[in-house]
Design an enzyme around this catalytic site. Structure first.
Site, PDB file in Angstrom:
ATOM      1  N   GLU B  49       0.861  -1.179   0.000  1.00  0.00           N
ATOM      2  CA  GLU B  49       0.000   0.000   0.000  1.00  0.00           C
ATOM      3  C   GLU B  49       0.894   1.224   0.000  1.00  0.00           C
ATOM      4  OE1 GLU B  49      -3.389  -1.862   2.964  1.00  0.00           O
ATOM      5  OE2 GLU B  49      -2.686   0.171   3.315  1.00  0.00           O
ATOM      6  N   ASP B  60      -5.803   8.828  10.826  1.00  0.00           N
ATOM      7  CA  ASP B  60      -4.456   8.385  11.151  1.00  0.00           C
ATOM      8  C   ASP B  60      -3.956   8.889  12.492  1.00  0.00           C
ATOM      9  OD1 ASP B  60      -3.529   6.767   8.908  1.00  0.00           O
ATOM     10  OD2 ASP B  60      -3.918   8.565   7.721  1.00  0.00           O
TER      11      ASP B  60
END
Lengths: 396, 266
Positions: B49, B60
């Site tokens: 990824e 995040d």
């Protein structure tokens, strides 16, 4: 637009959220729809708005200011007189009461200038709950009095040091907290932004402003005002002012922060200079670069320092029902001083954007016309900021 | 068949599960990204990824936030990203997934962005703030072009698991914990239950990858034992990258990857 289908105002709005938040957002919408028409809930909220917050707020004819300018009559909707000093309490009482009905034990919020944080802390104290507030580190410095106020009200304030260290980053951090503690936490968002149903819910709780203006102007003039003006950051006082009046003939103007000027890049005028994008769960106008990175904003008022805007405002901009203008820091300081000196009313720097526009409009209008300006908050919190600005400009 | 689907089929034939790594492009710079990729491939990674930075990464935790900020400061741009992917494609045929936030695609236009991404060699997309409800235009643009990997959370209802798995292709990304990326909480019972529930609902029609807070070979082992078809490691890689000197990067990444990959061979 009464209740947006699929959470969309035209193409704007929606729910762009991490999957973890989906059950929480669904639970919120379900409860909001249930309680918004619940008689007991409405009575309880009305009670708090009246005896705790101080509603209805007066509509004050600013005679000295109007005569000084020599045009239309300027009326001030005195949200600055509310408990806590700003319109924010209309929304925090509504949402805190909803959170209580939903049996949520923990309340989190973000704040820009600190007004929403203070209003959250107050509403939570009054309803026997505890709040934790995220605030951009830069804002904790320029609005340190409000940090202290929140602390005194028993509220934890977390300075956010990521990104631009202002309101947008405080929202990011509050969302991260919500993702982490989704099971027991209620996120009390302070503006008409975020994923559906926040924009419509905050608008509904703030619509008390526009509804009162409508009936107060009816008593004075037997008609809606010719012009209605409010400042727009995220846009909660503005949408609360405007929404009840969009079906009338009033000309409606939202005023954004032009900072050092729209061409300077040092501004927060999202609707005047932005492009469409997705941030904080909504599709709306944003200040962003060519790559889709959200850009840093500037405004003399921390409360307008936000690169997005409520999706319903984006909708009204595109349908052209509402005009969106902008006022520079210099115009804002001038408006701030003018209102303070002519009427003895110290407006918040956010609200001073609306005053600046009202002065421009009044100059070009007939004496028989009426302008209503929402004075969204009082300016005591801004004295130091104004002093700094004036010192700098005297030197230069 | 897409590269991602082929990879899962190939691994199944070998009786292996997939090891997926997440790295942020441009962290700590473009050259480092190439060394890291080489290390990953050497270590036996199955899928990579590639994180593209966004100014407001609200799903995040601090490690990826910090990496995004650094990457943006170093001047990471979309065009540079695509040319980097082309370079990587010359070296490896490993499936590459772009992970970023919705606005990056929306701003350029879903169709335009996805077409360019595919041309450069991207096989799929993960957008943590894209809900299935808002995905119509995105899905149309990705159809026959790239896999669309959606996320599932431990609190996602059975009905939604059905809906999301039908919308997803490539694999399903199960978020292991309530929280943002990179927060170490240990392995929770609710995560194990969620893996079992998602498996039950999807009946093996689509692989399930578990990510968020996965950082050690032990984590990998436990999630695979619980039924995961893939595990995704991100923040742990970024932490390693941060503390490793440039000339050691490829080697260190390769050996960390090997230690993780070992756990996926049944």
């Amino acid at each position: 637009m009464k209740y947006p289908k699929n959470g969309r105002f035209g193409e704007f709005g929606g729910k762009y959220i991490p999957e973890t938040l989906v059950p929480a957002i669904e639970e919120l919408e379900e409860n909001y729809l249930k309680f918004k028409n619940d008689k007991k809930f409405k009575n309880e909220l009305d009670y708090y708005l009246k005896v705790y917050a101080g509603r209805p707020t007066p509509l004050y004819y600013a005679k000295n200011l109007s005569e000084k300018i020599g045009g239309a009559k300027i009326y001030l909707k005195r949200e600055d007189l509310l408990h806590g000093g700003a319109h924010k309490i209309n929304n925090t009482l509504g949402q805190a009461l909803l959170a209580k009905k939903m049996s949520k034990k923990r309340i989190i919020a973000e704040t820009g200038a600190g007004q929403h944080g203070v209003a959250t802390a107050m509403a939570c104290a009054a309803l026997g709950m505890k709040a934790e507030v995220y605030m951009g580190y830069r804002d904790t410095i320029r609005q340190k009095q409000n940090v202290f106020r929140m602390n005194m009200l028993g509220c934890e304030v977390y300075p956010v040091k990521s990104g631009s260290k202002t309101l947008k980053d405080a929202i990011n951090e509050a969302i991260r907290d919500w993702i982490t503690n989704v099971e027991n936490t209620y996120y009390l968002l302070g503006s008409a932004v975020g994923p559906h149903p926040y924009p419509v819910m905050v608008r509904d709780f703030q619509s008390v402003i526009g509804n009162e203006i409508k009936s107060q102007m009816k008593k004075i003039n037997n008609r809606a005002p010719d012009t209605v003006i409010a400042c727009v950051g995220g846009g909660s006082n503005a949408i609360g002012t405007f929404y009840p009046l969009v079906d009338t003939n009033s000309e409606i103007i939202g005023v954004e922060a032009a900072g050092h000027g729209l061409k300077s890049k040092m501004h927060s005028a999202t609707l005047s200079a932005g492009t469409k994008g997705v941030l904080h769960g909504m599709m709306t106008y944003l200040l962003q670069d060519k790559e889709g990175q959200v850009t840093e904003t500037h405004s003399i008022s921390a409360g307008l320092d936000y690169p997005g805007v409520g999706p319903e405002h984006s909708y009204y901009k595109d349908t052209k029902r509402i005009k969106y203008h902008a006022a520079t820091d210099t115009e804002v300081i001038e408006a701030f001083l003018t209102l303070t000196r002519t009427e003895g009313i110290i407006p918040a720097l956010e609200s001073s954007h609306a005053i600046a526009e009202a002065m421009k409009v009044a100059r070009k209008s007939k004496k028989s016309e009426s302008i209503v300006v929402t004075l969204s908050g009082r300016g005591d919190k801004d004295i130091e900021e104004v002093q700094n600005y004036l010192n700098k400009h005297v030197k230069n | 068949m897409s590269r991602i689907k082929e990879k899962f089929a190939e691994l199944e034939a070998k009786n292996q599960k997939a090891l997926i790594s997440y790295i942020m492009v441009g962290f700590t710079n473009e050259k480092a990204t190439i060394s890291i990729i080489r290390g990953l491939v050497k270590g036996g990674i199955d899928i990579i990824e590639l994180g593209f930075p966004f100014s407001d990464p609200l799903a995040d935790g601090s490690v990826i936030q910090n990496a995004s900020t650094i990457s943006l400061k170093k001047g990471t741009k979309i065009a540079m990203f695509f040319s980097l992917v082309k370079k990587i494609r010359k070296e490896t045929d490993i499936p590459l997934i772009l992970m970023t936030y919705t606005n990056i695609l929306y701003h350029k236009g879903y169709a335009k962005f996805i077409a360019e991404a595919k041309k450069s060699g991207i096989d799929g997309f993960i957008l943590p703030d894209m809900s299935v409800e808002e995905s119509k235009e995105y899905l149309q643009a990705a159809k026959n072009n790239a896999d669309t990997i959606f996320l599932i959370s431990p609190n996602t209802s059975k009905q939604r698991i059905q809906k999301i798995s039908k919308t997803s292709s490539g694999f399903l990304y199960l978020v292991a914990v309530f929280g943002t990326t990179g927060v170490k909480t240990g392995i929770k019972k609710y995560t194990i239950d969620a893996i079992k529930q998602v498996k039950k609902q999807t009946k093996g029609k689509i692989p399930i990858g578990v990510g968020f807070g996965v950082s050690t070979p032990e984590d990998v082992k436990k999630y695979i034992k619980a039924g995961a078809d893939a595990v995704i490691i991100g923040s742990a890689y970024l932490k390693l990258i941060e503390k490793t000197s440039k000339n050691q990067l490829e080697m260190k990444i390769a050996s960390f990857t090997k230690s993780l990959k070992k756990q996926t061979i049944l």
